[in-house]
Design an enzyme around this catalytic site. Structure first.
Site, PDB file in Angstrom:
ATOM      1  N   ASP A 128       0.812  -1.225   0.000  1.00 10.86           N
ATOM      2  CA  ASP A 128       0.000   0.000   0.000  1.00 10.86           C
ATOM      3  C   ASP A 128       0.847   1.279   0.000  1.00 10.86           C
ATOM      4  O   ASP A 128       0.325   2.354  -0.277  1.00 10.86           O
ATOM      5  CB  ASP A 128      -0.925   0.026   1.221  1.00 10.86           C
ATOM      6  CG  ASP A 128      -1.963  -1.084   1.180  1.00 10.86           C
ATOM      7  OD1 ASP A 128      -2.115  -1.688   0.104  1.00 10.86           O
ATOM      8  OD2 ASP A 128      -2.599  -1.347   2.215  1.00 10.86           O
ATOM      9  N   ARG A 172      -6.340   0.556   1.626  1.00 11.68           N
ATOM     10  CA  ARG A 172      -7.399   0.723   2.630  1.00 11.68           C
ATOM     11  C   ARG A 172      -7.587   2.192   3.000  1.00 11.68           C
ATOM     12  O   ARG A 172      -8.700   2.702   3.000  1.00 11.68           O
ATOM     13  CB  ARG A 172      -7.063  -0.053   3.909  1.00 11.68           C
ATOM     14  CG  ARG A 172      -6.798  -1.517   3.705  1.00 11.68           C
ATOM     15  CD  ARG A 172      -6.505  -2.189   5.034  1.00 11.68           C
ATOM     16  NE  ARG A 172      -7.702  -2.225   5.843  1.00 11.68           N
ATOM     17  CZ  ARG A 172      -8.641  -3.153   5.761  1.00 11.68           C
ATOM     18  NH1 ARG A 172      -8.510  -4.143   4.912  1.00 11.68           N
ATOM     19  NH2 ARG A 172      -9.709  -3.108   6.519  1.00 11.68           N
ATOM     20  N   ARG A 267     -18.932  -3.069 -16.053  1.00  8.58           N
ATOM     21  CA  ARG A 267     -18.346  -4.312 -15.566  1.00  8.58           C
ATOM     22  C   ARG A 267     -17.297  -3.964 -14.505  1.00  8.58           C
ATOM     23  O   ARG A 267     -16.591  -2.963 -14.645  1.00  8.58           O
ATOM     24  CB  ARG A 267     -17.665  -5.097 -16.677  1.00  8.58           C
ATOM     25  CG  ARG A 267     -18.622  -5.655 -17.708  1.00  8.58           C
ATOM     26  CD  ARG A 267     -19.439  -6.816 -17.126  1.00  8.58           C
ATOM     27  NE  ARG A 267     -20.225  -7.473 -18.140  1.00  8.58           N
ATOM     28  CZ  ARG A 267     -21.454  -7.113 -18.526  1.00  8.58           C
ATOM     29  NH1 ARG A 267     -22.037  -6.063 -17.942  1.00  8.58           N
ATOM     30  NH2 ARG A 267     -22.106  -7.774 -19.462  1.00  8.58           N
TER      31      ARG A 267
HETATM   32  O1  F6P Z   1      -1.088  -5.242   3.071  1.00  4.08           O
HETATM   33  C1  F6P Z   1      -2.142  -4.341   2.972  1.00  4.08           C
HETATM   34  C2  F6P Z   1      -3.304  -4.984   2.302  1.00  4.08           C
HETATM   35  O2  F6P Z   1      -2.809  -5.499   1.114  1.00  4.08           O
HETATM   36  C3  F6P Z   1      -4.498  -4.090   2.052  1.00  4.08           C
HETATM   37  O3  F6P Z   1      -4.461  -3.282   0.945  1.00  4.08           O
HETATM   38  C4  F6P Z   1      -5.615  -5.086   2.033  1.00  4.08           C
HETATM   39  O4  F6P Z   1      -6.858  -4.520   2.307  1.00  4.08           O
HETATM   40  C5  F6P Z   1      -5.208  -5.999   3.118  1.00  4.08           C
HETATM   41  O5  F6P Z   1      -3.800  -6.045   3.080  1.00  4.08           O
HETATM   42  C6  F6P Z   1      -5.835  -7.361   3.041  1.00  4.08           C
HETATM   43  O6  F6P Z   1      -5.112  -8.271   3.786  1.00  4.08           O
HETATM   44  P1  F6P Z   1      -5.647  -9.638   4.409  1.00  4.08           P
HETATM   45  O7  F6P Z   1      -6.945  -9.973   3.762  1.00  4.08           O
HETATM   46  O8  F6P Z   1      -4.561 -10.601   4.094  1.00  4.08           O
HETATM   47  O9  F6P Z   1      -5.766  -9.398   5.867  1.00  4.08           O
END
Ligand code: F6P
Length: 343
Positions: A128, A172, A267
């Site tokens: 991220d 996120r 889509r």
């Molecule tokens: O490492 C960050 C990230 O890739 C976010 O962008 C993503 O929402 C999250 O991890 C999801 O991680 P997991 O589902 O493995 O907890």
């Protein structure tokens, strides 16, 4: 010296390149030994470890995605309660210093340990790219490359069918992947968590483009992007056991809303974990290798309580206390640069 190493949190391309660099540097430069703890902090809570030897096998992991040590998310309160147990495991295994490689959660725990006197040097990772005190984290370049390639492919199919395509990427709290992939992939719009969007503006941009005779529209949507409250309501997903917001699929919901409002065929493609899997790019291999090398040097100099960080082209040490103080979010000036290419 005996150095402990672990990979925590979500995996990320380049983790193995850090592990390899630590093992090689420790062995060749200092004659030190590296002990790998399995599955993040769980390996220290449950004393699950393996000796990492500087051999051909370790060399070959440079190009491999994922982490040979495994990783796991551990609930922060369980981790705090487990700190005495972690210190005990380090003592039992005669570990002189620990190199935890991870994102916000892992670096926070690294800071707690450091405050309690454990010699620690952290290595930041996250696709991220939202850790504030390093210019870039490894994994980000790979994620942007994967997303850009996907956008390139979506252009041709969207054009053939005269469709609106929404591409949901990770991010996120920070829209770095969306911002960079959107620019690199020539997206017609990009939505990031830092700037709440108005569905009417999205629809107007689509209609303008089609009115000009262009027959497809690509919009990159960060998973954490959110509409202005008066514009549209997203389904609530609650909070998971690690305190993270559960997303309910902003791109799909926005796509439904666009179809309803302007009748265009939409889509949605959610890239999800494809952005995290697979082999790291050359850029990420180089950055990860430099992080591993400099973290090992720092450990041998006794520069504990720090994290390696990229500043310009140099690798510096910054205090772990600052590592997670704030998130690095997309500045609105950077978003304005991207939006100059919208439509
Ligand atoms: O490492 C960050 C990230 O890739 C976010 O962008 C993503 O929402 C999250 O991890 C999801 O991680 P997991 O589902 O493995 O907890």
């Amino acid at each position: 010296m005996r150095i402990g190493i672990l990979t925590g949190g979500g995996d990320c391309p380049g983790l193995n390149a850090v592990i390899r660099a630590v093992v090689r540097t420790a062995d060749r430069r200092y004659g030190s030994t590296v002990v790998g703890f399995r599955d993040g902090w769980r390996g220290l809570l449950e004393d699950s470890h393996t000796l990492l030897e500087a051999n051909e096998r370790i060399d070959r992991i440079l190009t491999r995605g994922g982490t040979i040590l495994g990783t796991a998310r551990v609930n922060p309160s369980r981790l705090r309660e487990g700190l005495p147990r972690i210190r005990q495991t380090l003592a039992d295994n005669e570990i002189d210093a620990l190199i935890p490689i991870g994102g916000e959660g892992t670096l926070t725990a690294a800071h707690w340990l450091s405050q309690s006197g454990v010699p620690v040097v952290g290595v930041p990772k996250t696709i991220d790219n939202d850790i504030a005190i390093t210019d870039v984290t490894f994994g980000f370049d790979t994620a942007v490359s994967v997303a850009t390639e996907a956008i390139d492919r979506l252009h041709t199919t969207a054009e053939s069918h005269q469709r609106v395509m929404l591409v949901e990427v990770m991010g996120r709290h920070a829209g770095w992947i969306a911002l960079h992939a959107g620019i690199a992939g020539g997206a017609h719009m990009t939505l990031v968590p830092e700037e709440p969007f108005d569905v009417d503006d999205v629809c107007a941009l689509i209609e303008d483009r089609f009115a000009r005779g262009d027959k497809h529209f690509i919009c990159v949507v960060a998973e954490g992007a959110a509409p202005k409250p008066e514009s549209m309501a997203l389904r609530e997903g609650g909070i998971d056991e690690f305190g993270h917001k559960i997303f309910t699929g902003v791109a799909q919901q926005l796509g439904d809303e666009i179809e309803r409002r302007i009748g265009k065929e939409v889509r949605t493609t959610v890239l999800g974990y494809t952005q995290r899997g697979g082999t790291p790019t050359a850029y990420d291999r180089v950055l990860a290798t430099r992080f591993g090398l400099h973290a090992t040097d720092a450990v041998h100099r006794g520069d504990f309580g720090n994290m390696v960080s990229l500043r310009g082209t140099s690798i510096d040490l910054v205090p772990l206390a600052d590592a997670t103080r704030e998130l690095k979010r997309v500045p609105l000036t950077r978003y304005a640069e991207a939006s100059a290419m919208f439509g």
